[in-house]
Scaffold this motif. Sequence first.
Motif, PDB file in Angstrom:
ATOM      1  N   ILE A  90       0.758  -1.412   0.159  1.00 41.93           N
ATOM      2  CA  ILE A  90      -0.093  -0.053   0.036  1.00 41.93           C
ATOM      3  C   ILE A  90       0.871   1.366  -0.061  1.00 41.93           C
ATOM      4  CG2 ILE A  90      -1.758   1.233   1.293  1.00 41.93           C
ATOM      5  CD1 ILE A  90      -2.564  -1.348   2.384  1.00 41.93           C
ATOM      6  N   ILE A  91       0.577   2.063  -0.907  1.00 37.10           N
ATOM      7  CA  ILE A  91       1.546   3.208  -0.770  1.00 37.10           C
ATOM      8  C   ILE A  91       1.184   4.255   0.053  1.00 37.10           C
ATOM      9  CG2 ILE A  91       2.385   5.224  -2.434  1.00 37.10           C
ATOM     10  CD1 ILE A  91       1.696   3.471  -4.807  1.00 37.10           C
ATOM     11  N   SER A  92       2.101   4.624   0.978  1.00 38.61           N
ATOM     12  CA  SER A  92       1.705   5.467   1.919  1.00 38.61           C
ATOM     13  C   SER A  92       2.998   6.113   2.608  1.00 38.61           C
ATOM     14  CB  SER A  92       1.416   4.792   3.299  1.00 38.61           C
ATOM     15  OG  SER A  92       0.962   5.626   4.365  1.00 38.61           O
ATOM     16  N   PRO A  93       3.431   7.066   1.384  1.00 42.93           N
ATOM     17  CA  PRO A  93       4.853   7.690   1.527  1.00 42.93           C
ATOM     18  C   PRO A  93       5.079   8.723   2.445  1.00 42.93           C
ATOM     19  CG  PRO A  93       4.499   7.156  -0.497  1.00 42.93           C
ATOM     20  CD  PRO A  93       3.169   6.808   0.246  1.00 42.93           C
ATOM     21  N   ASP A  94       6.462   9.157   2.023  1.00 43.92           N
ATOM     22  CA  ASP A  94       7.049  10.585   2.898  1.00 43.92           C
ATOM     23  C   ASP A  94       7.793  11.622   1.906  1.00 43.92           C
ATOM     24  OD1 ASP A  94       8.403  12.139   4.906  1.00 43.92           O
ATOM     25  OD2 ASP A  94       9.797  10.459   4.724  1.00 43.92           O
ATOM     26  N   GLU A  95       8.379  11.156   1.010  1.00 41.35           N
ATOM     27  CA  GLU A  95       9.123  11.923   0.352  1.00 41.35           C
ATOM     28  C   GLU A  95       9.333  11.303  -1.207  1.00 41.35           C
ATOM     29  OE1 GLU A  95      12.786  12.846   1.850  1.00 41.35           O
ATOM     30  OE2 GLU A  95      12.001  13.109   3.981  1.00 41.35           O
ATOM     31  N   PRO A  96       9.459  12.212  -2.274  1.00 45.45           N
ATOM     32  CA  PRO A  96       9.533  11.867  -3.668  1.00 45.45           C
ATOM     33  C   PRO A  96      10.924  11.178  -3.856  1.00 45.45           C
ATOM     34  CG  PRO A  96       8.856  14.017  -3.502  1.00 45.45           C
ATOM     35  CD  PRO A  96       9.273  13.734  -2.135  1.00 45.45           C
ATOM     36  N   TYR A  97      10.976   9.981  -4.313  1.00 44.69           N
ATOM     37  CA  TYR A  97      12.121   9.056  -4.575  1.00 44.69           C
ATOM     38  C   TYR A  97      12.973   9.799  -5.579  1.00 44.69           C
ATOM     39  CZ  TYR A  97      15.090   4.975  -5.345  1.00 44.69           C
ATOM     40  OH  TYR A  97      16.116   4.287  -5.526  1.00 44.69           O
ATOM     41  N   ASN A  98      14.240  10.004  -5.165  1.00 46.69           N
ATOM     42  CA  ASN A  98      15.216  10.330  -6.082  1.00 46.69           C
ATOM     43  C   ASN A  98      16.589   9.651  -5.756  1.00 46.69           C
ATOM     44  OD1 ASN A  98      17.509  11.551  -7.565  1.00 46.69           O
ATOM     45  ND2 ASN A  98      16.932  13.524  -6.657  1.00 46.69           N
TER      46      ASN A  98
ATOM     47  N   ASN B 145       8.028  19.404 -11.489  1.00 45.15           N
ATOM     48  CA  ASN B 145       6.938  18.147 -11.736  1.00 45.15           C
ATOM     49  C   ASN B 145       6.309  18.259 -10.368  1.00 45.15           C
ATOM     50  OD1 ASN B 145       8.036  16.749 -13.655  1.00 45.15           O
ATOM     51  ND2 ASN B 145      10.172  16.122 -12.345  1.00 45.15           N
ATOM     52  N   ALA B 146       4.797  17.827 -10.449  1.00 38.41           N
ATOM     53  CA  ALA B 146       3.691  17.815  -9.456  1.00 38.41           C
ATOM     54  C   ALA B 146       4.057  17.034  -8.250  1.00 38.41           C
ATOM     55  CB  ALA B 146       2.562  17.588 -10.012  1.00 38.41           C
TER      56      ALA B 146
ATOM     57  N   VAL C 227       2.393  13.083   6.380  1.00 33.53           N
ATOM     58  CA  VAL C 227       2.255  11.678   6.642  1.00 33.53           C
ATOM     59  C   VAL C 227       2.294  11.025   5.201  1.00 33.53           C
ATOM     60  CG1 VAL C 227       0.795  11.950   8.550  1.00 33.53           C
ATOM     61  CG2 VAL C 227      -0.261  12.150   6.060  1.00 33.53           C
ATOM     62  N   LEU C 228       2.267  11.808   4.125  1.00 35.32           N
ATOM     63  CA  LEU C 228       2.414  11.224   2.862  1.00 35.32           C
ATOM     64  C   LEU C 228       2.854  12.186   1.704  1.00 35.32           C
ATOM     65  CD1 LEU C 228       1.602   9.035   0.758  1.00 35.32           C
ATOM     66  CD2 LEU C 228      -0.753  10.000   0.676  1.00 35.32           C
ATOM     67  N   ILE C 229       3.773  11.897   0.844  1.00 32.63           N
ATOM     68  CA  ILE C 229       4.020  12.750  -0.321  1.00 32.63           C
ATOM     69  C   ILE C 229       4.003  11.884  -1.420  1.00 32.63           C
ATOM     70  CG2 ILE C 229       5.893  13.979  -1.438  1.00 32.63           C
ATOM     71  CD1 ILE C 229       6.775  15.051   1.244  1.00 32.63           C
ATOM     72  N   GLU C 230       3.066  12.434  -2.533  1.00 33.42           N
ATOM     73  CA  GLU C 230       2.955  11.903  -3.908  1.00 33.42           C
ATOM     74  C   GLU C 230       3.604  12.723  -4.827  1.00 33.42           C
ATOM     75  OE1 GLU C 230      -1.082   9.451  -3.626  1.00 33.42           O
ATOM     76  OE2 GLU C 230      -1.224  11.748  -3.372  1.00 33.42           O
ATOM     77  N   ALA C 231       4.443  12.087  -5.962  1.00 28.99           N
ATOM     78  CA  ALA C 231       5.016  12.865  -6.952  1.00 28.99           C
ATOM     79  C   ALA C 231       5.054  12.209  -8.277  1.00 28.99           C
ATOM     80  CB  ALA C 231       6.745  13.006  -6.486  1.00 28.99           C
ATOM     81  N   ASP C 232       5.030  13.233  -9.268  1.00 33.04           N
ATOM     82  CA  ASP C 232       5.115  12.805 -10.571  1.00 33.04           C
ATOM     83  C   ASP C 232       6.348  13.163 -10.973  1.00 33.04           C
ATOM     84  OD1 ASP C 232       4.787  12.631 -13.236  1.00 33.04           O
ATOM     85  OD2 ASP C 232       3.587  14.235 -13.734  1.00 33.04           O
ATOM     86  N   THR C 233       7.441  12.234 -10.856  1.00 30.55           N
ATOM     87  CA  THR C 233       8.590  12.498 -11.170  1.00 30.55           C
ATOM     88  C   THR C 233       9.183  12.490 -12.697  1.00 30.55           C
ATOM     89  OG1 THR C 233       9.264  10.289 -11.295  1.00 30.55           O
ATOM     90  CG2 THR C 233       9.332  11.313  -8.964  1.00 30.55           C
ATOM     91  N   ASP C 234       8.221  11.994 -13.634  1.00 28.49           N
ATOM     92  CA  ASP C 234       8.558  11.949 -15.020  1.00 28.49           C
ATOM     93  C   ASP C 234       7.788  12.848 -15.679  1.00 28.49           C
ATOM     94  OD1 ASP C 234       6.214  10.536 -15.168  1.00 28.49           O
ATOM     95  OD2 ASP C 234       7.130   8.947 -15.824  1.00 28.49           O
TER      96      ASP C 234
ATOM     97  N   ILE D 195       0.841  10.087 -10.743  1.00 30.35           N
ATOM     98  CA  ILE D 195       1.786   9.756  -9.716  1.00 30.35           C
ATOM     99  C   ILE D 195       2.452   8.656  -9.798  1.00 30.35           C
ATOM    100  CG2 ILE D 195       1.793   9.303  -7.117  1.00 30.35           C
ATOM    101  CD1 ILE D 195       1.240  12.240  -7.836  1.00 30.35           C
ATOM    102  N   ASP D 196       3.583   8.750  -9.913  1.00 28.43           N
ATOM    103  CA  ASP D 196       4.737   7.661  -9.919  1.00 28.43           C
ATOM    104  C   ASP D 196       5.470   7.110  -8.722  1.00 28.43           C
ATOM    105  OD1 ASP D 196       6.963   8.980 -10.363  1.00 28.43           O
ATOM    106  OD2 ASP D 196       6.112   9.463 -12.326  1.00 28.43           O
ATOM    107  N   THR D 197       5.439   7.961  -7.739  1.00 31.58           N
ATOM    108  CA  THR D 197       6.335   7.813  -6.531  1.00 31.58           C
ATOM    109  C   THR D 197       5.601   8.373  -5.377  1.00 31.58           C
ATOM    110  OG1 THR D 197       8.396   8.137  -8.055  1.00 31.58           O
ATOM    111  CG2 THR D 197       8.770   8.374  -5.522  1.00 31.58           C
TER     112      THR D 197
END
Length: 230
Positions: free
Chosen positions: A11-19, A49-50, A62-69, A74-76
């Motif tokens: 389950i996607i429940s993140p904290d920062e965009p993945y770089n 990127n959004a 509690v959650l960060i979602e990002a469109d890295t491309d 949303i992909d990350t």
Amino acid sequence: MSGTPSSDAPIISPDEPYNPDATPADAPAPEAADAPAGEVVHTTDDAGNAIDVHYDEAGEVVLIEADTDGDGQIDTAAAPTADGGAVIASDLDSDGVVDEVAHLNADGDLTQVDSYEDGELVTQTLDTDADGAPDTVLTDTDRDGAPDTLLVDTNADGAIDAVAVDTDGDGQFDAVALDTDFDGQADVYGQDTDGDGELDLYSDETGTYSDTPDAPEDTTPGGHDSDALV
């Protein structure tokens, strides 16, 4: 991410965009003082990127979602963990299903990477000694939902020197190969032929034996206990 992964997918429940080239501290996020409690802040990174930043009622991220491309999806996504680390999920092929989950500890060090295919966990790569280098790989080669191949770097030299395989799919490793002198070539082999968890066949440079001899028990510096792998 859109789509509904299988029950085995995280389950996607993140904290920062993945770089992959940055630590979690490098990822953009609004200052805590600007955090609106219980809201979502829409922002962008330096590339435009959004990024959606989710806050709880206490104003904590509690959650960060990002469109890295920049494709509009949303992909990350990332989420904090109880120990101060983070879990970062990525959809690498933009199909709406998680392909990779990275686990970071409180220091920002990568400790585990879970790889998925079609929503199913197929490989886990671990840094069990926290030295910054992966040393253990578990793989589900037959895609039955259980790992059947174990690779281990036991002396932290960056080379695999212990391999265990579940050859019959019963969930128990029953064949092992060891490189006891760390020269890059396996020199000890063992097999549990009756599924009782003990090696029945053992071979090394001196010959092949039935039943497990005492010899392979830590006979070299950094040596291996053959029984521990089955």
